[in-house]
Motif scaffolding. Structure first.
Motif, PDB file in Angstrom:
ATOM      1  N   GLN A  70       0.805  -1.221   0.000  1.00 15.46           N
ATOM      2  CA  GLN A  70       0.000   0.000   0.000  1.00 15.46           C
ATOM      3  C   GLN A  70       0.843   1.280   0.000  1.00 15.46           C
ATOM      4  O   GLN A  70       0.294   2.379  -0.019  1.00 15.46           O
ATOM      5  N   ILE A  71       2.156   1.142   0.026  1.00 16.50           N
ATOM      6  CA  ILE A  71       3.044   2.309   0.096  1.00 16.50           C
ATOM      7  C   ILE A  71       3.402   2.743  -1.324  1.00 16.50           C
ATOM      8  O   ILE A  71       3.902   1.936  -2.114  1.00 16.50           O
ATOM      9  N   ASP A  72       3.157   4.010  -1.638  1.00 17.59           N
ATOM     10  CA  ASP A  72       3.368   4.457  -3.024  1.00 17.59           C
ATOM     11  C   ASP A  72       4.416   5.556  -3.164  1.00 17.59           C
ATOM     12  O   ASP A  72       4.439   6.285  -4.154  1.00 17.59           O
ATOM     13  N   THR A  73       5.318   5.678  -2.183  1.00 16.66           N
ATOM     14  CA  THR A  73       6.373   6.685  -2.307  1.00 16.66           C
ATOM     15  C   THR A  73       7.377   6.244  -3.372  1.00 16.66           C
ATOM     16  O   THR A  73       7.586   5.041  -3.579  1.00 16.66           O
ATOM     17  N   PRO A  74       8.036   7.184  -4.055  1.00 20.59           N
ATOM     18  CA  PRO A  74       9.014   6.812  -5.091  1.00 20.59           C
ATOM     19  C   PRO A  74      10.140   5.920  -4.557  1.00 20.59           C
ATOM     20  O   PRO A  74      10.545   4.971  -5.225  1.00 20.59           O
ATOM     21  N   ALA A  75      10.653   6.241  -3.361  1.00 19.16           N
ATOM     22  CA  ALA A  75      11.764   5.453  -2.802  1.00 19.16           C
ATOM     23  C   ALA A  75      11.341   4.006  -2.579  1.00 19.16           C
ATOM     24  O   ALA A  75      12.076   3.069  -2.910  1.00 19.16           O
ATOM     25  N   HIS A  76      10.155   3.817  -2.045  1.00 19.88           N
ATOM     26  CA  HIS A  76       9.704   2.454  -1.781  1.00 19.88           C
ATOM     27  C   HIS A  76       9.350   1.725  -3.069  1.00 19.88           C
ATOM     28  O   HIS A  76       9.648   0.531  -3.224  1.00 19.88           O
ATOM     29  N   ALA A  77       8.715   2.420  -4.002  1.00 16.69           N
ATOM     30  CA  ALA A  77       8.342   1.790  -5.272  1.00 16.69           C
ATOM     31  C   ALA A  77       9.568   1.291  -6.023  1.00 16.69           C
ATOM     32  O   ALA A  77       9.569   0.187  -6.572  1.00 16.69           O
ATOM     33  N   SER A  78      10.635   2.090  -6.022  1.00 14.55           N
ATOM     34  CA  SER A  78      11.869   1.687  -6.698  1.00 14.55           C
ATOM     35  C   SER A  78      12.483   0.463  -6.029  1.00 14.55           C
ATOM     36  O   SER A  78      12.899  -0.492  -6.698  1.00 14.55           O
ATOM     37  N   PHE A  79      12.525   0.485  -4.705  1.00 15.53           N
ATOM     38  CA  PHE A  79      13.071  -0.652  -3.960  1.00 15.53           C
ATOM     39  C   PHE A  79      12.247  -1.912  -4.200  1.00 15.53           C
ATOM     40  O   PHE A  79      12.788  -2.988  -4.493  1.00 15.53           O
ATOM     41  N   ALA A  80      10.919  -1.808  -4.055  1.00 14.62           N
ATOM     42  CA  ALA A  80      10.055  -2.980  -4.185  1.00 14.62           C
ATOM     43  C   ALA A  80      10.132  -3.582  -5.585  1.00 14.62           C
ATOM     44  O   ALA A  80      10.151  -4.810  -5.746  1.00 14.62           O
ATOM     45  N   ALA A  81      10.208  -2.717  -6.606  1.00  8.98           N
ATOM     46  CA  ALA A  81      10.302  -3.210  -7.987  1.00  8.98           C
ATOM     47  C   ALA A  81      11.622  -3.931  -8.212  1.00  8.98           C
ATOM     48  O   ALA A  81      11.666  -5.010  -8.822  1.00  8.98           O
ATOM     49  N   GLY A  82      12.722  -3.352  -7.711  1.00  9.90           N
ATOM     50  CA  GLY A  82      14.029  -3.977  -7.860  1.00  9.90           C
ATOM     51  C   GLY A  82      14.108  -5.295  -7.109  1.00  9.90           C
ATOM     52  O   GLY A  82      14.701  -6.274  -7.594  1.00  9.90           O
ATOM     53  N   TYR A  83      13.487  -5.338  -5.942  1.00  7.98           N
ATOM     54  CA  TYR A  83      13.497  -6.558  -5.130  1.00  7.98           C
ATOM     55  C   TYR A  83      12.711  -7.672  -5.823  1.00  7.98           C
ATOM     56  O   TYR A  83      13.163  -8.823  -5.898  1.00  7.98           O
ATOM     57  N   TYR A  84      11.530  -7.330  -6.337  1.00 12.79           N
ATOM     58  CA  TYR A  84      10.709  -8.339  -7.009  1.00 12.79           C
ATOM     59  C   TYR A  84      11.399  -8.848  -8.276  1.00 12.79           C
ATOM     60  O   TYR A  84      11.370 -10.055  -8.562  1.00 12.79           O
ATOM     61  N   LYS A  85      12.008  -7.951  -9.000  1.00 11.97           N
ATOM     62  CA  LYS A  85      12.690  -8.345 -10.230  1.00 11.97           C
ATOM     63  C   LYS A  85      13.809  -9.342  -9.950  1.00 11.97           C
ATOM     64  O   LYS A  85      14.017 -10.305 -10.713  1.00 11.97           O
ATOM     65  N   LYS A  86      14.520  -9.131  -8.848  1.00  9.25           N
ATOM     66  CA  LYS A  86      15.671  -9.991  -8.550  1.00  9.25           C
ATOM     67  C   LYS A  86      15.257 -11.315  -7.907  1.00  9.25           C
ATOM     68  O   LYS A  86      15.822 -12.370  -8.208  1.00  9.25           O
ATOM     69  N   PHE A  87      14.246 -11.275  -7.030  1.00  7.06           N
ATOM     70  CA  PHE A  87      13.933 -12.473  -6.235  1.00  7.06           C
ATOM     71  C   PHE A  87      12.552 -13.075  -6.537  1.00  7.06           C
ATOM     72  O   PHE A  87      12.185 -14.092  -5.954  1.00  7.06           O
ATOM     73  N   ASN A  88      11.795 -12.420  -7.398  1.00  2.70           N
ATOM     74  CA  ASN A  88      10.471 -12.903  -7.777  1.00  2.70           C
ATOM     75  C   ASN A  88       9.561 -13.084  -6.567  1.00  2.70           C
ATOM     76  O   ASN A  88       8.769 -14.035  -6.480  1.00  2.70           O
ATOM     77  N   GLU A  89       9.684 -12.189  -5.607  1.00  2.00           N
ATOM     78  CA  GLU A  89       8.793 -12.175  -4.455  1.00  2.00           C
ATOM     79  C   GLU A  89       8.726 -10.759  -3.903  1.00  2.00           C
ATOM     80  O   GLU A  89       9.588  -9.922  -4.207  1.00  2.00           O
ATOM     81  N   ASN A  90       7.718 -10.498  -3.103  1.00  2.00           N
ATOM     82  CA  ASN A  90       7.541  -9.162  -2.549  1.00  2.00           C
ATOM     83  C   ASN A  90       8.392  -8.985  -1.295  1.00  2.00           C
ATOM     84  O   ASN A  90       8.704  -9.959  -0.603  1.00  2.00           O
ATOM     85  N   PRO A  91       8.765  -7.750  -0.987  1.00  2.00           N
ATOM     86  CA  PRO A  91       9.645  -7.515   0.162  1.00  2.00           C
ATOM     87  C   PRO A  91       8.941  -7.704   1.495  1.00  2.00           C
ATOM     88  O   PRO A  91       7.725  -7.584   1.599  1.00  2.00           O
ATOM     89  N   LYS A  92       9.735  -7.999   2.504  1.00  2.48           N
ATOM     90  CA  LYS A  92       9.279  -8.063   3.881  1.00  2.48           C
ATOM     91  C   LYS A  92      10.090  -7.046   4.690  1.00  2.48           C
ATOM     92  O   LYS A  92      10.976  -6.386   4.148  1.00  2.48           O
ATOM     93  N   VAL A  93       9.798  -6.943   5.968  1.00  2.00           N
ATOM     94  CA  VAL A  93      10.560  -5.997   6.797  1.00  2.00           C
ATOM     95  C   VAL A  93      12.038  -6.353   6.782  1.00  2.00           C
ATOM     96  O   VAL A  93      12.907  -5.480   6.689  1.00  2.00           O
ATOM     97  N   GLY A  94      12.342  -7.659   6.853  1.00  2.00           N
ATOM     98  CA  GLY A  94      13.745  -8.070   6.795  1.00  2.00           C
ATOM     99  C   GLY A  94      14.433  -7.572   5.542  1.00  2.00           C
ATOM    100  O   GLY A  94      15.602  -7.153   5.587  1.00  2.00           O
ATOM    101  N   SER A  95      13.726  -7.582   4.425  1.00  3.15           N
ATOM    102  CA  SER A  95      14.283  -7.103   3.160  1.00  3.15           C
ATOM    103  C   SER A  95      14.682  -5.629   3.273  1.00  3.15           C
ATOM    104  O   SER A  95      15.754  -5.216   2.825  1.00  3.15           O
ATOM    105  N   VAL A  96      13.785  -4.836   3.863  1.00  2.00           N
ATOM    106  CA  VAL A  96      14.042  -3.401   4.034  1.00  2.00           C
ATOM    107  C   VAL A  96      15.239  -3.180   4.949  1.00  2.00           C
ATOM    108  O   VAL A  96      16.114  -2.345   4.665  1.00  2.00           O
ATOM    109  N   VAL A  97      15.286  -3.927   6.051  1.00  2.00           N
ATOM    110  CA  VAL A  97      16.374  -3.748   7.018  1.00  2.00           C
ATOM    111  C   VAL A  97      17.724  -4.123   6.405  1.00  2.00           C
ATOM    112  O   VAL A  97      18.715  -3.405   6.563  1.00  2.00           O
ATOM    113  N   GLY A  98      17.777  -5.254   5.681  1.00  2.00           N
ATOM    114  CA  GLY A  98      19.029  -5.646   5.036  1.00  2.00           C
ATOM    115  C   GLY A  98      19.488  -4.619   4.019  1.00  2.00           C
ATOM    116  O   GLY A  98      20.673  -4.262   3.965  1.00  2.00           O
ATOM    117  N   TYR A  99      18.567  -4.138   3.214  1.00  2.00           N
ATOM    118  CA  TYR A  99      18.876  -3.141   2.180  1.00  2.00           C
ATOM    119  C   TYR A  99      19.341  -1.828   2.818  1.00  2.00           C
ATOM    120  O   TYR A  99      20.374  -1.259   2.425  1.00  2.00           O
TER     121      TYR A  99
END
Length: 398
Positions: A277-306
């Motif tokens: 539900q988050i539509d900020t540019p920073a998050h959209a860019s991260f989520a798109a890059g994450y999905y492209k690389k891992f074929n899954e949606n991000p979790k909190v752990g994904s954000v913390v590692g990044y």
């Protein structure tokens, strides 16, 4: 003349050699003990490293992460910390999940005067009571998340509160902060019961029986992972939830909602991450890059590692070096990007201002989700300088 040429060639060879040596980050985490969080966490930092290397690296050098599994044990974390610094010659240490493991690494950082970026451990002691010059913490602490939740808890008509928390540093710290902050806002409240199950070993039936015998108007919960699932299932079966209001730390995180599914208790007030539900540019860019690389949606752990790697990269750029003391100086007051937006490490206690999302739980399409959420910027939930100075060792402020 000949000696000058030889000297220049030797210098050039040395520079080329330095450029060929990667910047090494030693990463220690509970990969086998808490895989539901640490696997997305690993993928998050892998994405950040791949991105920076694709852009040419840092200081003309590639970035390499050497990861180690502490299995949720402080002694294992310390063994890896010694090996990574002495043998692998890493430039920075990072990581940690459980608070007791994080505190062991904090102690290692202080004794060895080596930079440690604590990614996930949430206990307040990391930057206050046990804080030191060499330790910085990324995620919002138990105090910060308690403050976010207290804002909502104080609005409830509840006067009689009970608490359920794992009996180790994280749970103890979270409950202490929640009690302190809620009573400051609502002097009329009283805490009538508390349960301290061993982490990962909750007896949900016994715990809920004891809590309900105290006749609470509301419950503050700090359990997570498998313990949270057991508590929710038992509470649903007994009709405790949603009858008794619950304020719960971390329970809105995808790592846990994916397990709860349609058992997710409605109307719990939680901290979490409504990634879809988050539509900020920073998050959209991260989520798109994450999905492209891992074929899954991000979790909190994904954000913390990044975000952990983004902070380290920003420090290296600011310092223009991987020298330990220069990096420590660069980290104080450092501003860096995260998928949640800009953050910085406060100079006074070396706590990041990265925030969290606060909202309520609901079930949509047979899955748990967050609704009525807002982003709580971490800088708005940190105490003032006087509070920090009263808790943080004086030598850590130098």
């Amino acid at each position: 003349m000949k000696s000058a040429v030889v000297g220049c060639l030797a210098l050039a060879a040395g520079v080329a050699g330095a450029q060929g040596v990667p910047i090494r980050i030693g990463e220690i985490n509970s990969y086998s003990a808490i895989p539901q969080f640490t696997q997305p966490y690993r993928q998050g930092w892998q994405l950040a490293v791949d991105e920076v290397n694709a852009a040419g690296g840092l200081l003309g050098r590639k970035v390499e992460v050497i990861a180690r599994d502490d299995a949720g044990k402080p002694e294992e974390a310390l063994r890896h910390a010694v090996e990574l610094t002495a043998k692998e010659k890493v430039d920075v240490l990072a990581g940690g999940f459980l608070s007791n493991v994080g505190l062991a690494l904090v102690d290692h950082a202080a004794k060895n005067k080596r930079l440690f970026v604590a990614s996930e451990p949430l206990t307040d002691a990391i930057v206050w009571d046990k804080g030191n010059r060499y330790t910085f913490r990324l995620r919002p602490s138990t105090y910060m998340q308690a403050a976010m939740l207290v804002e909502e808890a104080a609005k409830l008509p509840a006067r009689r509160w009970a608490t359920i928390a794992p009996n180790y540093e994280y749970g103890q710290s979270a409950v202490a902060s929640f009690k302190e902050l809620l009573k400051a806002k609502r002097p009329d409240v009283e805490f009538v019961g508390e349960q301290w199950p061993a982490n990962g070993k909750i007896e949900a039936g016994t715990t809920l029986t004891a809590i309900m015998n105290t006749r609470p108007d509301a419950i503050f919960n700090v359990t997570f992972a498998a313990d949270l699932a057991k508590l929710v299932r038992e509470g649903n079966q007994r009709g405790v939830f949603p009858k008794v209001p619950v304020v719960s730390m971390l329970s809105g995180e995808p790592e846990y909602l994916e397990v709860l599914k349609d058992e997710t208790p409605k109307n719990w007030i939680v901290t979490g991450y409504p990634w879809d539900q988050i539509d900020t540019p920073a998050h959209a860019s991260f989520a798109a890059g994450y999905y492209k690389k891992f074929n899954e949606n991000p979790k909190v752990g994904s954000v913390v590692g990044y975000a952990t790697m983004q902070a380290i990269f920003a420090a290296i750029r600011k310092a223009g070096s991987t020298d330990n003391e220069k990096l420590v100086a660069a980290m104080r007051g450092l501003k860096f990007p995260t998928p949640f937006g800009p953050a910085e490490f406060r100079a006074i206690d070396q706590q990041s201002t990265m925030g969290a999302y606060v909202g309520k739980l609901d079930v949509r399409g047979g899955k748990g989700t967050m609704v009525q959420w807002r982003y709580a910027d971490g800088k708005d939930y940190l105490p003032g300088d006087a509070y920090v100075k009263a808790r943080r060792p004086a030598e850590a402020m130098k």
